[in-house]
Design an enzyme around this catalytic site. Structure first.
Site, PDB file in Angstrom:
ATOM      1  N   SER A  30     -31.561 -14.091  13.956  1.00 57.27           N
ATOM      2  CA  SER A  30     -30.685 -12.997  14.414  1.00 57.27           C
ATOM      3  C   SER A  30     -29.983 -13.359  15.713  1.00 57.27           C
ATOM      4  O   SER A  30     -30.527 -14.104  16.543  1.00 57.27           O
ATOM      5  CB  SER A  30     -31.551 -11.751  14.629  1.00 57.27           C
ATOM      6  OG  SER A  30     -30.863 -10.811  15.391  1.00 57.27           O
ATOM      7  N   TYR A  83     -38.433  -7.429  18.387  1.00 61.13           N
ATOM      8  CA  TYR A  83     -37.746  -7.913  17.184  1.00 61.13           C
ATOM      9  C   TYR A  83     -37.156  -9.297  17.443  1.00 61.13           C
ATOM     10  O   TYR A  83     -37.377 -10.245  16.672  1.00 61.13           O
ATOM     11  CB  TYR A  83     -36.640  -6.920  16.788  1.00 61.13           C
ATOM     12  CG  TYR A  83     -35.688  -7.459  15.743  1.00 61.13           C
ATOM     13  CD1 TYR A  83     -36.112  -7.655  14.433  1.00 61.13           C
ATOM     14  CD2 TYR A  83     -34.369  -7.765  16.064  1.00 61.13           C
ATOM     15  CE1 TYR A  83     -35.239  -8.158  13.466  1.00 61.13           C
ATOM     16  CE2 TYR A  83     -33.491  -8.260  15.110  1.00 61.13           C
ATOM     17  CZ  TYR A  83     -33.936  -8.456  13.819  1.00 61.13           C
ATOM     18  OH  TYR A  83     -33.069  -8.956  12.874  1.00 61.13           O
TER      19      TYR A  83
HETATM   20  N1  LIG Z   1     -28.034  -6.546   8.915  1.00 70.82           N
HETATM   21  C1  LIG Z   1     -27.857  -7.194  10.066  1.00 70.82           C
HETATM   22  O1  LIG Z   1     -26.910  -6.899  10.828  1.00 70.82           O
HETATM   23  C2  LIG Z   1     -28.778  -8.299  10.479  1.00 70.82           C
HETATM   24  C3  LIG Z   1     -28.515  -8.989  11.681  1.00 70.82           C
HETATM   25  C4  LIG Z   1     -29.358 -10.014  12.071  1.00 70.82           C
HETATM   26  C5  LIG Z   1     -30.428 -10.390  11.280  1.00 70.82           C
HETATM   27  N2  LIG Z   1     -30.678  -9.705  10.119  1.00 70.82           N
HETATM   28  C6  LIG Z   1     -31.836 -10.130   9.305  1.00 70.82           C
HETATM   29  O2  LIG Z   1     -31.396 -10.315   7.962  1.00 70.82           O
HETATM   30  C7  LIG Z   1     -32.447  -9.990   7.064  1.00 70.82           C
HETATM   31  C8  LIG Z   1     -31.954  -8.971   6.050  1.00 70.82           C
HETATM   32  O3  LIG Z   1     -31.535  -7.809   6.769  1.00 70.82           O
HETATM   33  P1  LIG Z   1     -30.966  -6.512   6.059  1.00 70.82           P
HETATM   34  O4  LIG Z   1     -29.952  -5.932   6.965  1.00 70.82           O
HETATM   35  O5  LIG Z   1     -30.612  -6.830   4.662  1.00 70.82           O
HETATM   36  O6  LIG Z   1     -32.259  -5.568   6.122  1.00 70.82           O
HETATM   37  P2  LIG Z   1     -32.912  -4.644   4.986  1.00 70.82           P
HETATM   38  O7  LIG Z   1     -33.991  -3.858   5.672  1.00 70.82           O
HETATM   39  O8  LIG Z   1     -31.861  -3.902   4.267  1.00 70.82           O
HETATM   40  O9  LIG Z   1     -33.572  -5.704   4.005  1.00 70.82           O
HETATM   41  C9  LIG Z   1     -34.863  -6.226   4.178  1.00 70.82           C
HETATM   42  C10 LIG Z   1     -35.621  -6.045   2.874  1.00 70.82           C
HETATM   43  O10 LIG Z   1     -36.904  -6.637   3.042  1.00 70.82           O
HETATM   44  C11 LIG Z   1     -37.874  -5.784   2.474  1.00 70.82           C
HETATM   45  N3  LIG Z   1     -39.139  -5.998   3.176  1.00 70.82           N
HETATM   46  C12 LIG Z   1     -39.490  -5.586   4.432  1.00 70.82           C
HETATM   47  N4  LIG Z   1     -40.737  -5.955   4.704  1.00 70.82           N
HETATM   48  C13 LIG Z   1     -41.197  -6.632   3.613  1.00 70.82           C
HETATM   49  C14 LIG Z   1     -42.428  -7.239   3.300  1.00 70.82           C
HETATM   50  N5  LIG Z   1     -43.448  -7.236   4.168  1.00 70.82           N
HETATM   51  N6  LIG Z   1     -42.564  -7.832   2.097  1.00 70.82           N
HETATM   52  C15 LIG Z   1     -41.540  -7.824   1.185  1.00 70.82           C
HETATM   53  N7  LIG Z   1     -40.340  -7.251   1.433  1.00 70.82           N
HETATM   54  C16 LIG Z   1     -40.178  -6.655   2.644  1.00 70.82           C
HETATM   55  C17 LIG Z   1     -37.349  -4.382   2.672  1.00 70.82           C
HETATM   56  O11 LIG Z   1     -37.886  -3.461   1.720  1.00 70.82           O
HETATM   57  C18 LIG Z   1     -35.852  -4.575   2.517  1.00 70.82           C
HETATM   58  O12 LIG Z   1     -35.433  -4.306   1.201  1.00 70.82           O
HETATM   59  C19 LIG Z   1     -33.615  -9.524   7.929  1.00 70.82           C
HETATM   60  O13 LIG Z   1     -34.455 -10.610   8.144  1.00 70.82           O
HETATM   61  C20 LIG Z   1     -32.941  -9.110   9.218  1.00 70.82           C
HETATM   62  O14 LIG Z   1     -33.833  -9.197  10.308  1.00 70.82           O
HETATM   63  C21 LIG Z   1     -29.875  -8.676   9.699  1.00 70.82           C
END
Ligand SMILES: NC(=O)c1ccc[n+]([C@@H]2O[C@H](COP(=O)([O-])OP(=O)(O)OC[C@H]3O[C@@H](n4cnc5c(N)ncnc54)[C@H](O)[C@@H]3O)[C@@H](O)[C@H]2O)c1
Length: 320
Positions: A128, A153
């Site tokens: 991130s 985080y």
């Molecule tokens: N969306 C953003 O702007 C952003 C920015 C930086 C980093 N990220 C990273 O990208 C990745 C995806 O983010 P996103 O926005 O799609 O988030 P999101 O919460 O929509 O997707 C994450 C998914 O992982 C699943 N999950 C959570 N814990 C779990 C576990 N213990 N076992 C199995 N599944 C699990 C959740 O149910 C969810 O569907 C994450 O790692 C997040 O930290 C996202």
């Protein structure tokens, strides 16, 4: 080619799964459907993927090591894309232990399963922009110091990069970390600022604007993020270990973003100006030169093009 995508029912995981299927990959999805936000949205995304040729899924927690080992015994993915995580900067202030569980223990399980797999896969994982903490030098470059996170985080995401490096070093397995910069688009997460703003605007409530609107964010459209992920996954020339920014390389003023969103929704926003939140950073701005040089990544979507796509989906999905 087969790809195992953790967090497939999440915002980015859903879009990535769709694109890999479109490109002819076999996709195995894992998600635990945790209730951090509206589970129905995750189920609806999963339903869109179910039944597509080449797709299969398992409801599983990445903290369940035995369950994960079973998946690796049955499948032999060429690539593992780890997107499952407990996201959210502000939530980590009050719920630290979920981050320890999923982001540290769960990630270690992924590393261990990859390491012991009969055919060791390439691991691409979500980091991130928050690892840059309160860094002042802009744009953020991968060579900048990232030793001063300002939220738990961010600390877990930086820890993932260090853990992955260790496994690449010790076991010669390829691990690539991707530092995503504020991703947005259709099927968006309801806890993110654009969704909270849209919800308030469409219900005639004031939107909560932190630091009096004086914030800058590199907003990246999800199709551009997925394009970057695909390029990294399919590239054959990357080093054993590396990290890359994936952003839009444009740092937008929060108030400009609010204006574009309000115009897209056809409303006049009411704003409640509030102080900076603990754990938040003032600005993010991605240098994308490294990813561009490595795999030719070039984002194409401005907020003027991307925000209306989100706004249209938001209205339709919520019937507003
Ligand atoms: N969306 C953003 O702007 C952003 C920015 C930086 C980093 N990220 C990273 O990208 C990745 C995806 O983010 P996103 O926005 O799609 O988030 P999101 O919460 O929509 O997707 C994450 C998914 O992982 C699943 N999950 C959570 N814990 C779990 C576990 N213990 N076992 C199995 N599944 C699990 C959740 O149910 C969810 O569907 C994450 O790692 C997040 O930290 C996202």
């Amino acid at each position: 080619m087969e790809i195992l995508i953790t967090g497939y029912a999440g915002f980015i995981g859903f879009h990535a799964s769709r694109e890999f299927l479109r490109r002819g990959w076999k996709v195995v999805g894992i998600d635990n459907f945790c209730d951090y936000y509206n589970v129905k949205l995750k189920r609806d995304r999963a339903a869109m993927l179910k039944g597509q040729r080449g797709f299969s899924a398992r409801e599983l927690d990445i903290c369940d090591l035995a369950g994960l080992q079973n998946v690796f015994a049955e499948e032999s993915p060429d690539v593992v894309l780890n997107l499952a995580a407990q996201p959210g900067v502000r939530y980590s202030i009050d719920h630290p232990f979920v981050y320890q569980k999923t982001n540290l223990e769960g990630f270690l399980n992924i590393l261990e399963c990859c390491r012991h797999a009969a055919k060791v896969p390439k691991l691409v994982f979500a980091s991130s922009s928050s690892v840059y903490g309160g860094n002042k030098k802009m744009p953020f470059e991968e060579s900048d110091q990232v030793d001063t996170p300002v939220s738990l985080y961010a600390a877990t995401k930086k820890a993932n990069e260090l853990m992955a490096h260790t496994y690449s070093h010790l076991y010669k397995m390829q691990t690539i970390g991707l530092r995503f910069f504020t991703v947005y688009g259709a099927w968006y997460r309801p806890d993110m600022a654009l969704s909270l703003f849209a919800d308030a605007m469409l219900h005639d409530r004031p939107i909560k604007v932190f630091n009096n609107g004086d914030m800058l964010r590199d907003f990246t459209f999800v199709d551009d993020i997925v394009n970057g992920i695909v390029r990294v996954v399919e590239a054959g020339n990357l080093p054993l270990y590396d990290v890359f920014n994936i952003g839009n390389h444009k740092s937008e003023k929060l108030l400009d973003v609010i204006t574009v969103l309000a115009e897209s929704l056809g409303v006049k926003p009411k704003m409640e100006m509030l102080p900076m939140q603990p754990g938040d950073v003032y600005a993010t701005y991605a240098s994308i030169e490294k990813l561009n040089k490595a795999v030719g990544y070039e984002p194409t979507t401005t907020i003027k093009d991307g925000i209306p796509v989100f706004a249209k989906w938001y209205r339709e999905y919520h019937g507003l």
